[in-house]
Structure formats: structure tokens, C-alpha cells
Design a protein around this motif. Structure first.
Motif, PDB file in Angstrom:
ATOM      1  N   MET A   9       0.843  -1.186   0.000  1.00  0.00           N
ATOM      2  CA  MET A   9       0.000   0.000   0.000  1.00  0.00           C
ATOM      3  C   MET A   9       0.877   1.234   0.000  1.00  0.00           C
ATOM      4  N   LEU A  10       0.504   2.228  -0.810  1.00  0.00           N
ATOM      5  CA  LEU A  10       1.244   3.468  -0.883  1.00  0.00           C
ATOM      6  C   LEU A  10       0.494   4.560  -0.144  1.00  0.00           C
ATOM      7  N   GLY A  11       1.234   5.518   0.359  1.00  0.00           N
ATOM      8  CA  GLY A  11       0.624   6.709   0.925  1.00  0.00           C
ATOM      9  C   GLY A  11       0.027   6.529   2.305  1.00  0.00           C
ATOM     10  N   LEU A  12       0.370   5.473   3.036  1.00  0.00           N
ATOM     11  CA  LEU A  12      -0.164   5.292   4.383  1.00  0.00           C
ATOM     12  C   LEU A  12       0.457   6.303   5.339  1.00  0.00           C
ATOM     13  N   ALA A  13      -0.327   6.859   6.193  1.00  0.00           N
ATOM     14  CA  ALA A  13       0.194   7.789   7.192  1.00  0.00           C
ATOM     15  C   ALA A  13       1.072   7.043   8.185  1.00  0.00           C
ATOM     16  N   HIS A 260      -0.688   9.940  -6.522  1.00  0.00           N
ATOM     17  CA  HIS A 260       0.250   9.055  -5.802  1.00  0.00           C
ATOM     18  C   HIS A 260       0.301   7.667  -6.449  1.00  0.00           C
ATOM     19  N   LYS A 261       0.259   7.644  -7.786  1.00  0.00           N
ATOM     20  CA  LYS A 261       0.259   6.374  -8.505  1.00  0.00           C
ATOM     21  C   LYS A 261       1.607   6.042  -9.132  1.00  0.00           C
ATOM     22  N   LEU A 262       2.576   6.947  -9.064  1.00  0.00           N
ATOM     23  CA  LEU A 262       3.899   6.625  -9.581  1.00  0.00           C
ATOM     24  C   LEU A 262       4.623   5.726  -8.583  1.00  0.00           C
ATOM     25  N   THR A 263       5.142   4.618  -9.063  1.00  0.00           N
ATOM     26  CA  THR A 263       5.887   3.693  -8.210  1.00  0.00           C
ATOM     27  C   THR A 263       7.378   3.713  -8.538  1.00  0.00           C
ATOM     28  N   ALA A 264       7.782   4.629  -9.409  1.00  0.00           N
ATOM     29  CA  ALA A 264       9.193   4.898  -9.688  1.00  0.00           C
ATOM     30  C   ALA A 264       9.318   6.398  -9.917  1.00  0.00           C
ATOM     31  N   ARG A 265      10.474   6.923  -9.603  1.00  0.00           N
ATOM     32  CA  ARG A 265      10.707   8.361  -9.773  1.00  0.00           C
ATOM     33  C   ARG A 265      11.092   8.634 -11.231  1.00  0.00           C
ATOM     34  N   GLY A 290       5.644  16.169  -6.221  1.00  0.00           N
ATOM     35  CA  GLY A 290       5.016  14.990  -5.617  1.00  0.00           C
ATOM     36  C   GLY A 290       5.970  14.148  -4.809  1.00  0.00           C
ATOM     37  N   HIS A 291       6.657  14.778  -3.824  1.00  0.00           N
ATOM     38  CA  HIS A 291       7.622  14.065  -2.985  1.00  0.00           C
ATOM     39  C   HIS A 291       8.742  13.450  -3.825  1.00  0.00           C
ATOM     40  N   ASP A 292       9.225  14.230  -4.770  1.00  0.00           N
ATOM     41  CA  ASP A 292      10.370  13.839  -5.616  1.00  0.00           C
ATOM     42  C   ASP A 292      10.058  12.682  -6.562  1.00  0.00           C
ATOM     43  N   PHE A 293       8.800  12.492  -6.898  1.00  0.00           N
ATOM     44  CA  PHE A 293       8.461  11.443  -7.861  1.00  0.00           C
ATOM     45  C   PHE A 293       8.525  11.930  -9.306  1.00  0.00           C
ATOM     46  N   LEU A 294       8.480  13.229  -9.532  1.00  0.00           N
ATOM     47  CA  LEU A 294       8.490  13.728 -10.908  1.00  0.00           C
ATOM     48  C   LEU A 294       9.289  15.019 -10.989  1.00  0.00           C
ATOM     49  N   SER A 295      10.242  15.037 -11.888  1.00  0.00           N
ATOM     50  CA  SER A 295      10.960  16.262 -12.236  1.00  0.00           C
ATOM     51  C   SER A 295      10.967  16.394 -13.748  1.00  0.00           C
ATOM     52  N   GLY A 543      10.600   5.077  -1.346  1.00  0.00           N
ATOM     53  CA  GLY A 543      10.174   5.930  -0.248  1.00  0.00           C
ATOM     54  C   GLY A 543       9.697   5.141   0.959  1.00  0.00           C
ATOM     55  N   GLY A 544      10.347   4.010   1.217  1.00  0.00           N
ATOM     56  CA  GLY A 544       9.982   3.181   2.361  1.00  0.00           C
ATOM     57  C   GLY A 544       8.701   2.404   2.197  1.00  0.00           C
ATOM     58  N   LYS A 545       8.135   2.369   0.997  1.00  0.00           N
ATOM     59  CA  LYS A 545       6.909   1.621   0.722  1.00  0.00           C
ATOM     60  C   LYS A 545       7.198   0.538  -0.310  1.00  0.00           C
ATOM     61  N   GLN A 546       6.680  -0.622  -0.058  1.00  0.00           N
ATOM     62  CA  GLN A 546       6.914  -1.754  -0.950  1.00  0.00           C
ATOM     63  C   GLN A 546       6.062  -1.599  -2.197  1.00  0.00           C
ATOM     64  N   VAL A 547       6.697  -1.699  -3.366  1.00  0.00           N
ATOM     65  CA  VAL A 547       5.965  -1.582  -4.627  1.00  0.00           C
ATOM     66  C   VAL A 547       6.052  -2.860  -5.464  1.00  0.00           C
ATOM     67  N   TYR A 548       6.857  -3.815  -5.021  1.00  0.00           N
ATOM     68  CA  TYR A 548       6.937  -5.091  -5.742  1.00  0.00           C
ATOM     69  C   TYR A 548       7.401  -6.173  -4.786  1.00  0.00           C
TER      70      TYR A 548
END
Length: 551
Positions: A9-13, A260-265, A290-295, A543-548
């Protein structure tokens, strides 16, 4: 099989605690800010960023009520960054005809027919990945050969390098190309003995057919991005430099970042300095969105074509085509003007250059543009590929403070034809990683996917061994230009981040940086180099969240 019990899960507080996550019992490697290799057996993460690495006994008292993950003794690395990969194209390949790996023309034609039969309602048959060198044709394939399997619909298939494409007769008719059609600037139409279009269009000539290909629908774009992100996570890529996006892709990336759907920067480079650049650049460079997900702070320009299709621009003719020097896409004053336009808006410039003539034009253009914009020398401008460079021009990369954005698998893919194309003497400045590194030039490692596999362990393997996956040639191809394992890892982590102005937040697992990391099934640092390409990613975290998680 390693199983980590953390929800996908992404974006958990984050709960109120000293840290969010403690990963223990790992064989951890990271570089420090100076590029020196460091070891650790535990990683502490707080609010998505690295709190500390080190011994478990030292970190555990700081963990508080953090989630504890047992790494099972597996190797943990910083997330890998591909400095040059085409994200949307990777996604489209998952739904189109994929000719990658075909060993003969007949095999490719069979694959095309199978796809066409399975998609009877598709108005166009689109795809790519073919390579006539592997097929050992000694020529380009023809429209007539495509007509034999699909004649009732247009077919359009890009070459593996993306710098040529193969059309059937229906596509050529729709494009209105005939024997009377002139070769466009920066392009070439392959012709038969009577001067008729034979079926393959090189570089700028591909625009003649591309103009007739339907634009992807919004649903197709979304599906392509989802597929690409999933594939990147699977192979351990936590970041990518995407060279050459259009306005629609920019808007899609913004929407994904907002949701918050990008799972790679994604570090995106705008394609050229035309209308899309004018629109996107109105607010100036987009940095760390978006927390350094897109430049979006770079522009991608093009100087020439590719070696395999003989579109790479050479100072002297091709050794295997003595009437051909390749294709420069524009004269130097025009390229310089494009660089200056990007500099004037505050954008880094990244220029595709394969051949030695193209690389010299790029170097001359940067030098001229710096006279107008001296501040832009600090933009970390790049040459994408820097594949064949005159030996006398290599020191100019250092003088002009340019980054060499290079793709190690290009060397091992091209070794079956590169020397035939350019001759032995010019090989001294070809795929010359060691020469660049020894003079202090930063190499940002990438793959150019989907031209090559997105798997970064293929690139690390090629960088270290300069061999194919069968271990050929013995000792490596021009092995004096190989990288060390630490240099290769740096190219795909810290230096790829540096090339994106992100070395303060990405590229290593130093305190304060984003906790982008992967768990893999083998120790690529201490293990045999011959096995690097076999590496399997078990877990990918951004970002400390598991994506795979491997199944």
C-alpha cells in the motif's frame, strides 16, 4: 522464497514512533557520498527516508515501535536508476507486436502473422524490436515480405534502435510515398532498384509514416504507463530518466504524481524545443514534484541516428558502406540555437549523439551555447550515448563539464556489427567507458529500454564483463574499457542521480535520503561477475513503501 509481511500500500500515514521501518538481517551495500562502498546489516527508515544504516545492535534502540522486517540474509542495495529509458514505449511494447529476440526474418514474419490474426479489428499493426543484423540478412527487410503475411492493413514496425521502421505496402500507400518522394532532411527512404520505397524508413523519414499512425487513446496511454511501472518495479528500477516526452505524456505523469500512482521516480526530458516545450516550460522547470516522484527540468535533442541502421553520423564513411556517412539531423547553428533556447528557460540539455561526427557537432554546439549562457555550464548537461567519439574529442567532455549518459548493454548488443561498421581504428573511442572514467567524466548508466532490456542487472553485467550472456567473447570485448563492479553500481545509482541533480536525495542509502532500495537473490558485489545478469529481484521499495514482491 523470501516473504516480507508488509502490505503493498502506498501513501499510508506513518504512526507516531521513532521510526517507521526496521529492515534487519540483510547483506547491505551502499555507496557513500564519495562513491565508496559501505556495508551494513540493518536499515532504519522514518517517514520514507533513511534514518540510519549499520549494525542491528546500534539501530534497534532507535527503532521504537517500528515495523520490523527480516531480510533473511538477502542482499540489499539502493534502488537502481536507469538514466535513459523510454517509459511509455516500454509500456506500449506489452500490447504491440514484439519482435525482440527473433533470430530470423521467417520467425519475425510468423510472429507478426500470429499477432495480426489475434487482433482482427486493429486498424494498424504496430510494434518493433527487429534487427536485421541478428537475422543475418545483409540488407533491410522489405514491404513485399511484410505483405506476404499482412496486406489488408497497414503495418509499421520500428527497428530495435528506434531509428528506423519497416512498413508494408498498405502503410506506404497511406503515407503517399512514391519513387518521386525525396528523402527528407535528416532521413532516408530505403529504395529498390527502380527507386521505389522498399519498405524501411530511416530516422527523419519515419515521420512520413508516423504522421498517419493513429495517436494512442487516453486508455492506451494509461495502460502503457501502468505496464511500464510494473515492469520497472519487477526489475528493481526505482527511478528512470525518460528521454523525450511530449505534452500528453507530461500531463499523464502529472496526473499520476497527483494521485500518488507513480511507483518509480521519473526524471523527464522534453522532446525538442518546439510547441510542446513552449507549453510545458511556461512555469519553468518542474523540480521534485510529488515528494520527488516527478521532475521535468531537461530537454532531449537529437544530433544523429543509430549505428545499426547506419544513421549514426560519422566523420569518415562507414567501413561497410563507403558511400555513406550517416545522418546529421540539423546543421550546427540550428542545434546551437535549440540549446540556447533551452538554456534560456533554465533547462538542462541532453543530446542524443552516436557517431563521431554527431558527437563533435554536439561538443561544438555546447561550446558555442556556453558563450551566450555561461551560467548553463553548471546545468550538468549531457550527451546521451556518446557511443563513438573521436579520441581527440573525449577530453572535451571534461572541459565542457558534460555527463556521458551511456548504456553498457549497447556495447554487448552491438559487438556483432560495430567494428564492421566503423573499422578497427575508430574502436579506440567507441564504448570507451574506462577512458571517460579515467579523465573524471561522470557516466550515468542506463539501458535505452525498450531498445535493450530494462533489467539493470544486464547493464551491470555488461559494464563489468563486456560479454554476452553466454560469456562470449572470452575475456570480454575490448576488455580494457570495462568498469569495476563499484563503478558500475555507481553509474546506476549515485551518478545516475547526479545526472538528474538528485544526488542529495537519491542514489545511496545515506541518512536523509529517500529509502529507495531493493532486496535481491544474490551478492553481486562479492559473487562471480558471470552471474550478475542472472540476478532476481525479490522486493522493490520506494520511499519506504513496498511496490513489488516476487511471487
Amino acid at each position: 522464497m523470501l516473504r516480507l509481511a508488509l502490505p503493498l500500500m502506498l501513501g499510508l500515514a506513518a504512526p507516531a514512533m521513532a521510526a517507521d521501518l526496521l529492515v534487519k538481517n540483510v547483506n547491505g551495500y551502499t555507496l557513500d557520498g564519495h562513491g565508496q562502498l559501505q556495508r551494513f546489516d540493518a536499515l532504519l527508515v522514518d517517514h520514507g527516508k533513511v534514518e540510519a544504516t549499520g549494525k542491528l545492535a546500534a539501530l534497534q534502540p532507535k527503532a521504537g515501535g517500528a515495523q520490523v522486517i527480516d531480510g533473511g540474509g538477502r542482499t540489499l542495495l539502493p534502488g537502481l536508476i536507469d538514466a535513459h529509458g523510454h517509459v511509455m514505449e516500454l509500456g506500449y511494447y506489452s500490447t504491440q507486436v514484439d519482435l525482440t529476440g527473433t533470430r530470423s526474418l521467417d520467425e519475425a514474419l510468423a510472429r507478426i502473422k500470429t499477432y495480426a490474426d489475434a487482433h482482427p479489428d486493429a486498424p494498424w499493426i504496430i510494434g518493433g524490436g527487429w534487427n536485421q543484423e541478428i537475422w543475418k540478412l545483409g540488407r533491410f527487410p522489405t514491404a513485399k515480405e511484410l505483405d506476404a503475411v499482412v496486406s489488408n492493413r497497414p503495418v509499421w514496425l520500428s527497428r530495435v534502435d528506434g531509428h528506423a521502421a519497416w512498413a508494408n505496402s498498405a502503410a506506404i500507400r497511406l503515407a503517399g510515398v512514391t519513387a518521386k518522394s525525396a528523402d527528407p532532411k535528416g532521413g532516408r527512404i530505403d529504395r529498390d532498384a527502380q527507386g521505389n520505397p522498399a519498405g524501411v524508413f530511416v530516422d527523419g523519414a519515419t515521420d512520413l509514416v508516423n504522421a498517419k499512425v493513429p495517436e494512442p487513446t487516453p486508455a492506451q496511454r494509461t495502460a502503457a504507463l501502468d505496464a511500464a511501472l510494473a515492469e520497472m518495479a519487477k526489475v528493481g528500477l526505482t527511478g528512470v530518466g525518460d528521454p523525450g516526452i511530449d505534452l500528453a505524456t507530461y500531463q499523464l505523469y502529472r496526473r499520476y504524481a497527483d494521485a500518488h500512482k507513480l511507483t518509480a521516480r521519473i526524471y523527464a526530458m522534453i522532446h525538442n524545443t518546439g510547441a510542446d516545450f513552449d507549453t510545458i516550460s511556461q512555469g519553468g522547470p518542474l523540480i521534485g514534484y510529488g515528494h520527488d516522484f516527478l521532475s521535468v527540468r531537461a530537454v532531449k535533442l537529437y544530433a544523429d541516428g543509430a549505428l545499426g541502421s547506419r544513421g549514426a553520423a560519422l566523420l569518415s564513411p562507414y567501413s561497410d558502406d563507403t558511400h555513406n556517412r550517416g545522418l546529421l539531423f540539423q546543421p550546427q547553428p540550428q542545434l546551437t540555437a535549440m540549446i540556447e533556447k533551452a538554456f534560456g528557460k533554465g533547462y538542462q540539455v541532453c543530446i542524443h549523439a552516436i557517431g563521431d561526427a554527431a558527437n563533435r557537432e554536439v561538443l561544438d554546439s555546447y561550446a558555442a551555447a556556453y558563450k551566450v549562457h555561461p551560467e548553463a555550464k553548471a546545468f550538468r548537461n549531457r550527451v546521451e550515448h556518446a557511443q563513438i567519439v573521436a579520441v581527440s574529442d573525449i577530453p572535451r567532455f571534461k572541459t565542457l563539464d558534460l555527463i556521458a549518459s551511456m548504456q553498457p548493454t549497447h556495447a554487448t548488443s552491438d559487438m556483432n556489427m560495430a567494428e564492421a561498421r566503423i573499422g578497427h581504428a575508430r574502436m579506440a573511442g567507441a564504448y570507451a567507458w574506462r577512458t571517460f572514467l579515467d579523465q573524471g567524466t561522470v557516466i550515468a548508466g542506463g539501458s535505452d529500454f525498450p531498445v535493450e532490456s530494462p533489467n539493470p542487472f544486464f547493464g551491470l553485467y555488461s559494464a563489468v564483463t563486456r560479454q554476452d550472456h553466454q560469456g562470449q567473447p572470452p575475456g570480454g570485448w575490448y576488455p580494457q574499457q570495462a568498469m569495476t563492479m563499484t563503478e558500475a553500481l555507481r553509474a546506476f545509482t549515485l551518478d545516475a542521480a547526479y545526472a538528474e541533480h538528485a544526488e542529495k536525495t537519491l542514489g545511496t542509502l545515506e541518512p536523509g535520503k529517500w529509502a529507495d532500495f531493493i532486496l535481491i537473490d544474490r551478492d553481486i558485489i562479492a559473487g562471480p561477475p558471470a552471474d550478475i545478469w542472472k540476478t532476481r529481484v525479490l522486493q522493490t521499495w520506494v520511499g519506504g513503501k513496498q511496490v513489488y514482491a516476487a511471487q
